[in-house]
Scaffold this motif. Structure first.
Motif, mmCIF file in Angstrom:
data_model
loop_
_atom_site.group_PDB
_atom_site.id
_atom_site.type_symbol
_atom_site.label_atom_id
_atom_site.label_comp_id
_atom_site.label_asym_id
_atom_site.label_seq_id
_atom_site.Cartn_x
_atom_site.Cartn_y
_atom_site.Cartn_z
ATOM 1 N N ALA A 30 -60.815 -1.388 -40.433
ATOM 2 C CA ALA A 30 -60.303 -2.697 -40.024
ATOM 3 C C ALA A 30 -58.773 -2.774 -40.107
ATOM 4 N N THR A 31 -58.237 -2.247 -41.184
ATOM 5 C CA THR A 31 -56.795 -2.375 -41.356
ATOM 6 C C THR A 31 -56.050 -1.593 -40.277
ATOM 7 N N PHE A 32 -56.501 -0.366 -40.070
ATOM 8 C CA PHE A 32 -55.842 0.482 -39.083
ATOM 9 C C PHE A 32 -55.920 -0.178 -37.707
ATOM 10 N N GLU A 33 -57.108 -0.700 -37.397
ATOM 11 C CA GLU A 33 -57.266 -1.374 -36.108
ATOM 12 C C GLU A 33 -56.297 -2.548 -36.007
ATOM 13 N N ALA A 34 -56.281 -3.336 -37.091
ATOM 14 C CA ALA A 34 -55.433 -4.533 -37.076
ATOM 15 C C ALA A 34 -53.970 -4.137 -36.909
ATOM 16 N N VAL A 35 -53.570 -3.075 -37.593
ATOM 17 C CA VAL A 35 -52.177 -2.645 -37.496
ATOM 18 C C VAL A 35 -51.862 -2.249 -36.064
ATOM 19 N N LYS A 36 -52.756 -1.458 -35.470
ATOM 20 C CA LYS A 36 -52.494 -1.024 -34.100
ATOM 21 C C LYS A 36 -52.426 -2.216 -33.159
ATOM 22 N N LYS A 37 -53.314 -3.183 -33.450
ATOM 23 C CA LYS A 37 -53.363 -4.329 -32.556
ATOM 24 C C LYS A 37 -52.079 -5.166 -32.634
ATOM 25 N N LYS A 38 -51.625 -5.388 -33.836
ATOM 26 C CA LYS A 38 -50.448 -6.260 -33.910
ATOM 27 C C LYS A 38 -49.162 -5.513 -33.585
ATOM 28 N N GLY A 39 -49.218 -4.185 -33.627
ATOM 29 C CA GLY A 39 -48.085 -3.430 -33.121
ATOM 30 C C GLY A 39 -46.987 -3.153 -34.135
ATOM 31 N N ALA A 54 -49.571 2.447 -51.840
ATOM 32 C CA ALA A 54 -50.985 2.126 -52.040
ATOM 33 C C ALA A 54 -51.477 1.305 -50.862
ATOM 34 N N VAL A 55 -52.775 1.466 -50.599
ATOM 35 C CA VAL A 55 -53.401 0.656 -49.553
ATOM 36 C C VAL A 55 -54.649 0.020 -50.125
ATOM 37 N N ARG A 56 -55.233 -0.898 -49.374
ATOM 38 C CA ARG A 56 -56.515 -1.473 -49.792
ATOM 39 C C ARG A 56 -57.603 -0.428 -49.654
ATOM 40 N N GLN A 57 -58.593 -0.519 -50.545
ATOM 41 C CA GLN A 57 -59.754 0.344 -50.363
ATOM 42 C C GLN A 57 -60.578 -0.158 -49.189
ATOM 43 N N GLY A 58 -61.388 0.748 -48.656
ATOM 44 C CA GLY A 58 -62.312 0.317 -47.621
ATOM 45 C C GLY A 58 -61.885 0.698 -46.229
ATOM 46 N N ASP A 59 -60.712 1.294 -46.089
ATOM 47 C CA ASP A 59 -60.332 1.764 -44.772
ATOM 48 C C ASP A 59 -59.794 3.180 -44.904
ATOM 49 N N GLN A 60 -60.708 4.131 -44.842
ATOM 50 C CA GLN A 60 -60.351 5.517 -45.092
ATOM 51 C C GLN A 60 -59.345 6.008 -44.049
ATOM 52 N N GLU A 61 -59.480 5.578 -42.811
ATOM 53 C CA GLU A 61 -58.583 6.046 -41.759
ATOM 54 C C GLU A 61 -57.145 5.678 -42.066
ATOM 55 N N TRP A 62 -56.993 4.430 -42.416
ATOM 56 C CA TRP A 62 -55.650 3.940 -42.742
ATOM 57 C C TRP A 62 -55.097 4.659 -43.952
ATOM 58 N N PHE A 63 -55.994 4.847 -44.938
ATOM 59 C CA PHE A 63 -55.612 5.610 -46.127
ATOM 60 C C PHE A 63 -55.065 6.969 -45.710
ATOM 61 N N ASN A 64 -55.800 7.643 -44.816
ATOM 62 C CA ASN A 64 -55.381 8.967 -44.377
ATOM 63 C C ASN A 64 -54.030 8.928 -43.672
ATOM 64 N N VAL A 65 -53.865 7.936 -42.841
ATOM 65 C CA VAL A 65 -52.610 7.842 -42.097
ATOM 66 C C VAL A 65 -51.437 7.752 -43.064
ATOM 67 N N VAL A 66 -51.573 6.866 -44.035
ATOM 68 C CA VAL A 66 -50.475 6.664 -44.982
ATOM 69 C C VAL A 66 -50.246 7.923 -45.794
ATOM 70 N N LYS A 87 -57.095 19.461 -34.103
ATOM 71 C CA LYS A 87 -57.933 18.248 -34.178
ATOM 72 C C LYS A 87 -57.798 17.661 -35.568
ATOM 73 N N HIS A 88 -56.820 16.840 -35.759
ATOM 74 C CA HIS A 88 -56.639 16.310 -37.139
ATOM 75 C C HIS A 88 -57.498 15.085 -37.395
ATOM 76 N N GLY A 89 -57.911 14.404 -36.341
ATOM 77 C CA GLY A 89 -58.846 13.286 -36.537
ATOM 78 C C GLY A 89 -58.238 12.114 -37.284
ATOM 79 N N LEU A 90 -56.897 12.042 -37.309
ATOM 80 C CA LEU A 90 -56.275 10.921 -38.025
ATOM 81 C C LEU A 90 -56.182 9.677 -37.148
ATOM 82 N N GLY A 91 -56.485 9.858 -35.883
ATOM 83 C CA GLY A 91 -56.327 8.712 -34.978
ATOM 84 C C GLY A 91 -54.865 8.506 -34.617
ATOM 85 N N LEU A 92 -54.063 9.562 -34.795
ATOM 86 C CA LEU A 92 -52.640 9.470 -34.484
ATOM 87 C C LEU A 92 -52.336 10.371 -33.306
ATOM 88 N N PRO A 93 -51.254 10.105 -32.593
ATOM 89 C CA PRO A 93 -50.881 11.013 -31.506
ATOM 90 C C PRO A 93 -50.577 12.413 -32.043
#
Ligand code: ATP
Ligand code: ATP
Ligand code: MG
Ligand code: MG
Lengths: 261, 367, 398, 315, 261
Positions: free
Chosen positions: D2-11, D206-218, D259-265
């Protein structure tokens, strides 16, 4: 023609004694406004004087100068032998001898009727409470409201309040009573209650100065009627003559107005 | 029988004792107690005034562009001059600051005619100020349209931010307060009334900083994930809700001051509840409590300083930021004094205005 | 009066439901309450969801965990080694109550003085009082707190160069240090003497009032009882060999030890709260006095009462009625404003519990709701007390 | 998540930083945020959006920071926050790595003549509220049976002011901050940092728990900077390095797609290094030799240089 | 002898039409206090009714029930064919048809005289401002104060204010006018101004219910006089008969009091 002493027999009898109140060439200003102009007046013991005149003529101011609620700037005021100067002791002495009843009653709303009456005797005259209360009850009876003693002023009608105010003044056993339009804030039925009390007081020989437009009252009790206008005493006479044969044009005009009402 | 034919002319009062020495005697030394009080007051003045004057004026440094220019025995005013831009605009881009100025000038120009008694279009102008101006000011300050570059609210700051918070709070608190006050008086709707009472008492019972804390960092807890809005906006909502609870009580006082007969007269003419409220009751009630409203505004203006605690750099926040400037350490007193003077000037003029209004309203004059 | 009365009809006919104001009121209220409940449910569900998703523990269990941080000022025993978060709550609450309580007392006294001074006949005094009011009322409290703390109190000399009176009282930027009394054996007598003096003065006051009523004579009972209260314990104290030791503060190492100290955070907060609130109270008091009609004063003077008695017997009792309700709001404001302590690190409820404890435990919802509830309760208690007081002062009307 | 999605959405990335801590996060007079923590945020933005400027900063006091993160007020908390078990276990947050290895120390005025923290019995200590520092302090003094008084402030700025004014004898904080705070003193040479380091303070975002993707990105945004330094890739040479034959560098810069799978370019790490720099650069720029703080790398040197900074490989 | 319907020709003529106001067995309580007891009254179109009675007898309450400023609890009130229930629509309809003038004027102090007059027509009847102002000016002329249109109520004398109140009511073109002691708050000279306006209104054929103790007015214009006491209608008659031959003892006592005044 000034300061001619009262001429009618009743007044003469009274004025035989020493003057209780004596004003000599009194002037007063509010800022630059000349409100009392060269007032000369002598009131003998037991005399009853009614003061009338149009609104703003300085009647209240005159009355209030006599117990120094207002300060006069020129002339002399002597009350019961004590001259009013800025000497606090004298002022207190005079105020103990002079009772005043205001148009707006000015009862102390946080005290009961009885407490209103005993406050000054206890604190000023140092009367014991018992005695003060007894005296207060007597005066309350005299103004015919002993049964209201335990009530608060807010619980009384206007006429009753004004009678309490009279009783409260009497409790100090004053030698002189001043009244400043005591009935003008009252409903017609209540006016009578209060006037009755005042007539009775007059009969008992109290020296009184009364600002009022109740001409019936003036006719009944006054020794002298004084007419003021523009800060001056314009005319002064015994009531009979005053009402039937006013001398001054201003007086005539004024009388024609109030008697027609 | 006596008449007194001659009329006295008005005489001037006896020798004016009210000048010079006479004045001193009358106002300062007319009794032993007053003498003592006068001497005590003079001593207090002696304790306070000379050191302050010496610090702020005589020994103060006025010139220079760096902290070395200050001798530190008196006030260091260059500190203020160097940071003035920050105090006024926060981090608002320098090139865009004309927009802030324009917004303020515009507001001033709109409000000025309201002070003239005989200005006919007052209510129209009022409507423009309340409805149109906010839109203009919003676009002007935020930008992003009409060729204006976008300025994030996090860059806003200084006095201009203080004014934004205060003005928005005032404009929003008044209608909210009116609604709450009407709700609180709706005796035939006990539940509605209870809700209004609960809201008013709750908000008035807790410190503003807890409200601000809630709105600034806890609000997202209560919203679905991803839904979020501007921090300044949330502070504004917090401030407005807080002020509206106070406003509600002021307005309620005004409503209570309107005799029931006015409601009846309006009803008897066939006006329904809303029409009689809007046309007859509120205009009178609000006029009755203008001083109270202005006082609430003053409180609000002062309370804006609390947004410092949630990390918005308003006037006071900018002052503190400037105090932390490594090049200018140790001049926090100057900073606080300066910020204090600005707050004071605003609040004092508002309070004078309210006193003036009170007098005018008491005089019973209508228009 | 017999007459051709029509049979009495029942209540007037019922209108159509949507034209009936009662029905309308009920519908509106149902809608509003439904809206509010829906909003509340929505918010709470979001909250629960968010807390769960984010793995934040909930509940009040944290209150019994060990806190483990030090507190600058505590009115009850507190140790960073053993005390719990629950205790930090109590410590914070007590500190808040301390500063608000003291603030209420100080601001009331100061406010009454300034308020009366503003009405003084002495021109200078009146002007000074207005200047005071205009200055402090129009500056934000936060600015004042920061000013007093950073610009005044922290500019006092350090412990090594303390301002002092003899070797007992020291004023430094770390606080004011006073000797601490420690009772020795035999001090009980002094206490006993004090109690006895207290009883005696109560009797004295009662007796003098009684005598005044009986004989009209006055006796300076308050003066006499003050004398009693001071002298009797003193005599007992000296006679029993002064069984009291004063532990004087002494500079040992970094700080003064022994004695009692008042921390500058408390002093700055108290000072600014009192000064600020006093400006408002002064205006309230002035309004109260002015609200008593001049006729009352005149009536009292005309009866021969002295100005002093007039003030005490006639003016003040009436002024209080007007003064109390706004005074109540000032007390409430003062209490709430004490939360600004957080700006200078005075350990009040907001700074300690809604600050440090919240940060250590992360349980924002619980901590903030407890904090706000406490403020609400304090406000309600003050209001209730003042309402009771006000009802006692209220006038009896017809 | 959710966090990663929200971040991408708000830009943009909403990043919680310190209200004012030189070297780590301070706003200059133009309102531009600077510092090590701030650059970490920029790196995340560069990774996600390819634009280091797509980040907004929320200044937070120590007291607000966790609530702000928990509630979602900020997406990532990069605010010299110590990684501890209670924080990760109880507060519902997760630390993504270590940006700065720190330890708590003491700052005293020279004229006090104190040479060791063990001589601080009876001292008054200024400390920031709601920090591990506050807890360590209590533990340390208890352990050594010393007494102390704590004066607890909200912000490091106030803490410093209190210390400067003499409200306390000692200021305790993480060593990194001590140097920064010392710098703020009117007379920095009048104060010394005591040698004792009383705690481990690994600081990191630190990030919130519950969003592993975002955790990985950071987490990997940080690792990328470390790897870049290890591989000698810096913002200056990054474009030349794209030609590098080194497979590690090729993978890092996205020249060789993995293929890092981080959802990043693919070029996410390139963007970070290009726009923000490698770890060594941001360290030196903000706290090291290029800054007034002049903190030496010490433990923060790469593991290859005898330090503790170690990043998993990108492959 | 109660509820004798008016017997004089004029009244009869009037009551031939349909009843404009009809009260049947109306009861009203304030809490537990029974203010109106079984009131039956029918007012025909064009009828002029004067209601009198001692203070507290329920006169005002009766009047106020007719345009639902007070709610009755039992019985029926039908005004111009519309029954008053708690139905808001009906109430609004009735209030548009019924004008009321209060003792205390109750003008809106924040609006000018003209604004006072056009407010309701514009907002309730949705008359355009121009038309409403024209009509208002006509009515202001009828009450003889067109020149005061731009002033605020606070700048007018009591008599002028009361006339504005009448004009304001008339602007809604009501079919029925209610007056609740419209002159009792006025100084004697102003009473006449207002009564003149009311007499003229009566002449124009307006249906009127008027609570007043101005017996001259009653004699001049009323078709019927109603005497109330203790919440009941005690006596009801045409004015001539009412004043010269009161039937009920209570009425006699009351008349003796007010006529002696
Ligand atoms: N405190 C004051 N300051 C200035 N002018 C005053 C003051 N009190 C009274 N006056 C003016 O002095 C004049 C006389 O007032 P005073 O009250 O004595 O009149 P009065 O004869 O008692 O009138 P009334 O019959 O209306 O009571 C009036 O013109 C009044 O406006
Ligand atoms: N709102 C109210 N609540 C309770 N009692 C009321 C209320 N209004 C009036 N009353 C009482 O109802 C009685 C009738 O009142 P009403 O005003 O109708 O009398 P009235 O005949 O108009 O008297 P007046 O001549 O004094 O105006 C009075 O005893 C009054 O005290
Ligand atoms: Mg007078
Ligand atoms: Mg009535």
């Amino acid at each position: 023609m000034n300061a001619v002493h009262a001429v009618d027999p009743a007044a003469n009898a009274a004025s035989a004694g020493p003057a209780m109140v004596e004003l000599r060439g009194v002037h007063k200003w509010y800022d630059r406004f000349h409100v009392l102009k060269d007032i000369n007046l002598s009131v003998a013991k037991g005399e009853r004087i009614v003061i009338c005149g149009p609104s703003g003529s300085g009647k209240s101011t005159l009355i209030r100068c006599i117990n120094r609620l207002e300060e006069h700037q020129r002339g002399r005021i002597i009350v019961d032998g004590v001259e009013l100067t800025s000497d606090v002791k004298n002022i207190e002495k005079v105020r103990c001898e002079v009772g005043i009843v205001f148009q707006q009653f000015n009862l102390f709303p946080h005290l009961t009727v009885l407490e209103n009456c005993v406050l000054a005797p206890m604190w000023v005259r140092k009367t014991p409470r018992k005695a003060a209360e007894q005296a207060a009850m007597e005066y309350l009876e005299r103004v015919r409201i002993p049964e209201q003693a335990k009530k608060y002023p807010g619980q009384l009608s206007g006429g009753q309040q004004q009678r309490v105010a009279i009783a409260r003044s009497l409790c100090m056993r004053p030698k002189i009573m001043l009244f400043d339009e005591p009935t003008s804030a009252l409903d017609p039925e209540m006016i009578k209650e209060v006037l009755d009390v005042m007539v009775e007081l007059a009969r008992s020989g109290m020296t009184m100065l009364c600002v009022t437009h109740e001409m019936g009252f003036a006719k009944t009790v006054a020794n002298r009627v004084i007419f003021m206008d523009g800060g001056e005493i314009i005319e002064e006479n015994e009531p009979e003559a005053f009402f039937t044969r006013p001398q001054h044009d201003r007086t005539k005009l004024f009388l024609s107005q109030i008697l027609n009402q | 029988m006596t008449t007194y034919p001659q009329r006295h002319a008005d005489l001037p009062p006896p020798s004016a004792r009210t000048a010079g020495l006479g004045w001193l005697r009358k106002n300062l030394f007319d009794s032993p107690l007053n003498c003592a009080l006068t001497l005590l007051s003079l001593y207090l003045l002696y304790l306070v005034v000379p050191p302050v004057v010496e610090w702020a004026l005589i020994k103060a440094d006025w010139r220079g562009a760096s902290s070395e220019a200050c001798s530190r025995v008196g006030a260091c005013w260059p500190f203020i001059r160097v940071h003035l831009n920050q105090f006024m605009y926060g981090f608002y881009p320098v090139a865009q600051q004309w927009r802030v100025n324009l917004a303020i000038v515009l507001l001033g120009a709109l409000i000025a005619p309201l002070f003239f008694r005989r200005f006919a279009l007052k209510s129209w102008l009022g409507a423009v100020i309340l409805l149109v101006y906010p839109v203009i000011a919003f676009h002007l300050l935020v930008g992003g349209r009409f060729g204006l570059s976008h300025v994030e609210t996090s860059k806003w700051g200084g006095l201009s931010l203080t004014l934004v918070i205060a003005i928005v709070g005032m404009v929003a608190a008044l209608p909210l307060g009116i609604v709450l006050a009407l709700g609180r008086r709706a005796t035939n709707m006990p539940i509605l009334k209870a809700l209004c009472v609960a809201f008013i008492e709750l908000v008035r019972g807790v410190p503003l900083i807890t409200v601000l804390f809630m709105s600034s960092v806890m609000l997202p807890f209560f919203l679905p994930e991803g839904l979020n809005f501007d921090k300044l906006l949330r502070a504004l909502i917090g401030v407005a809700l807080f002020a509206s609870a106070y406003m509600a009580e002021v307005v309620r006082g005004g409503l209570q001051g309107i005799p029931k007969a006015q409601f009846e007269a309006a009803a008897a003419l066939g006006l329904g509840f809303w029409k009689s409220t809007a046309l007859v009751i509120l205009p009178q009630a609000l006029r009755l409590v203008i001083p109270g409203i202005v006082n609430t505004f003053i409180g609000l203006f002062k309370d804006t300083s609390l947004v410092l605690i949630i990390g918005l750099f308003d006037l006071l926040g900018s002052t503190q930021a400037a105090n932390a400037d490594t090049n200018w350490l140790g001049f926090s007193t100057e900073g606080y004094v300066f910020a204090g003077c600005i707050y004071w000037a605003f609040c004092f003029s508002m309070s004078r205005y309210s006193q003036w209004l009170e007098k005018r309203l008491q005089a019973g004059q209508r228009h | 009066m017999a007459q051709t009365k029509e049979p009495p009809e029942a209540a007037p006919a019922r209108p159509l439901p949507w034209n009936d104001p009662r029905v309308r009121a009920i519908v509106l209220q149902v809608l509003v309450i439904a809206g509010v409940i829906a909003l509340a449910v929505y918010l709470v569900r979001n909250l629960m969801h968010n807390l769960e998703v984010r793995g934040i523990s909930t509940g009040f269990g944290f209150l019994s965990n060990r806190a483990g941080f030090a507190i600058n000022q505590s009115l009850i025993p507190y140790s960073e080694e053993t005390s719990t978060y629950g205790r930090t709550f109590v410590v914070g609450l007590l500190n808040t109550l301390l500063v608000s309580g003291l603030g209420i007392v100080c601001s009331t006294i100061l406010g009454f003085i300034i308020g009366v001074a503003r009405l003084s006949r002495n021109w200078l005094v009146a002007k000074l009082a207005s200047a005071y009011i205009e200055t402090f009322r129009n500056l934000p409290l936060l600015v004042q707190i920061l000013f007093w703390y950073f610009a005044v109190f922290l500019n006092l000399p350090p412990p090594g160069e303390a301002l002092h009176i003899g070797d007992s009282f020291f004023l430094t930027l770390r606080g004011l240090y006073l000797p601490r009394p420690v009772a020795q054996a035999g001090f009980g007598w002094t206490v006993l003497a004090f109690v006895a003096a207290m009883v005696a003065s109560i009797v004295l006051v009662w007796w003098s009032r009684h005598r005044r009523d009986r004989t009209g004579k006055r006796f300076p009972a308050y003066l006499a009882s003050t004398g009693l209260l001071l002298s009797v314990p003193l005599v007992a104290f000296v006679l029993t060999g002064r069984p009291l030791q004063w532990v004087k503060p002494e500079l040992a190492g970094f700080n003064f030890v022994g004695g009692v100290d008042v921390i500058p955070e408390l002093a700055a907060l108290l000072l600014s709260l009192s000064i600020y609130t006093a400006a408002f109270i002064a205006e309230t008091v002035r309004a109260g006095i002015l609200s008593v009609s001049p006729g009352q004063t005149e009536a009292a003077y005309a009866l021969g009462l002295r100005p002093r008695w007039t003030l005490r017997l006639v003016i003040i009792p009436q002024a209080m009625r007007v003064t109390i309700p706004p005074l109540t709001s000032q007390y409430l404001n003062l209490t709430k404003n004490s939360s600004l302590a957080t700006a200078i690190g005075y350990p009040d409820l907001v700074s300690l519990f809604a600050g440090t404890t919240l940060n250590q435990t992360g349980q924002a919802v619980e901590v903030m709701s407890m904090t706000m509830a406490v403020y609400l309760v304090i406000s309600l208690v003050i209001s209730m007390f003042m309402n009771w007081f006000n009802a006692r002062m209220a006038l009896v009307e017809r | 998540g959710a966090t990663f999605e929200a971040v991408k959405k708000k830009g943009f990335v909403q990043c919680g930083v310190n209200v004012g801590l030189p070297g780590f996060s301070v706003a200059d007079e133009k309102g531009v945020w600077k510092g090590l923590d701030v650059d970490v945020c920029r790196a995340i933005a560069a990774a996600v959006f390819g634009d280091a400027s797509k980040v907004k900063f929320t200044p937070l006091t120590a007291k607000e920071r966790f609530t702000a993160l928990q509630s979602g007020e900020v997406d990532v908390l990069s605010r010299n926050t110590t990684w501890t078990v209670t924080r990760e276990g109880g507060l519902g947050i997760a630390f993504t790595g270590i940006t700065y290895i720190d330890g708590q120390g003491f700052l005293v005025k020279k004229k006090l003549g104190v040479k060791s923290a063990l001589k601080l019995d009876g001292a008054t200590v200024c400390v920031g509220s709601g920090t591990t520092t506050e807890l360590n302090l209590a533990d340390y003094f208890a352990l050594h049976k010393m007494k102390f008084k704590a004066v607890v402030y909200d912000t490091s700025d106030e803490t410093e002011k209190g210390f400067a004014a003499g409200r306390c004898d000692v200021l305790t904080s993480d060593q990194s901050q001590l140097y920064a705070l010392r710098l703020k003193l009117a007379d920095p040479d009048g104060a010394v940092v005591l040698p004792e380091v009383i705690s481990k303070e690994p600081l990191g975002p630190a990030v919130r728990q519950g969003d592993q993707e975002w955790f990985n990105v950071v987490r990997w945004s940080l690792f990328a900077m470390l790897d870049a330094e290890e591989l000698g890739v810096s913002s200056e040479n990054v474009d030349q390095m794209k030609q590098s034959k080194n497979p590690d560098i090729k993978r890092l810069l996205g020249v060789e797609v993995i293929k890092h799978g981080l959802g990043l370019p693919d070029d996410w790490a390139y963007k970070i290094v290009k726009q923000v720099g490698n770890y060594g650069e941001i360290f030196e720029r903000n706290v090291g030799s290029g800054s007034p703080l002049k903190i030496s790398r010490g433990q923060n040197a790469l593991w290859t240089k005898g330090g503790l900074q170690y990043a998993p490989p990108i492959r």
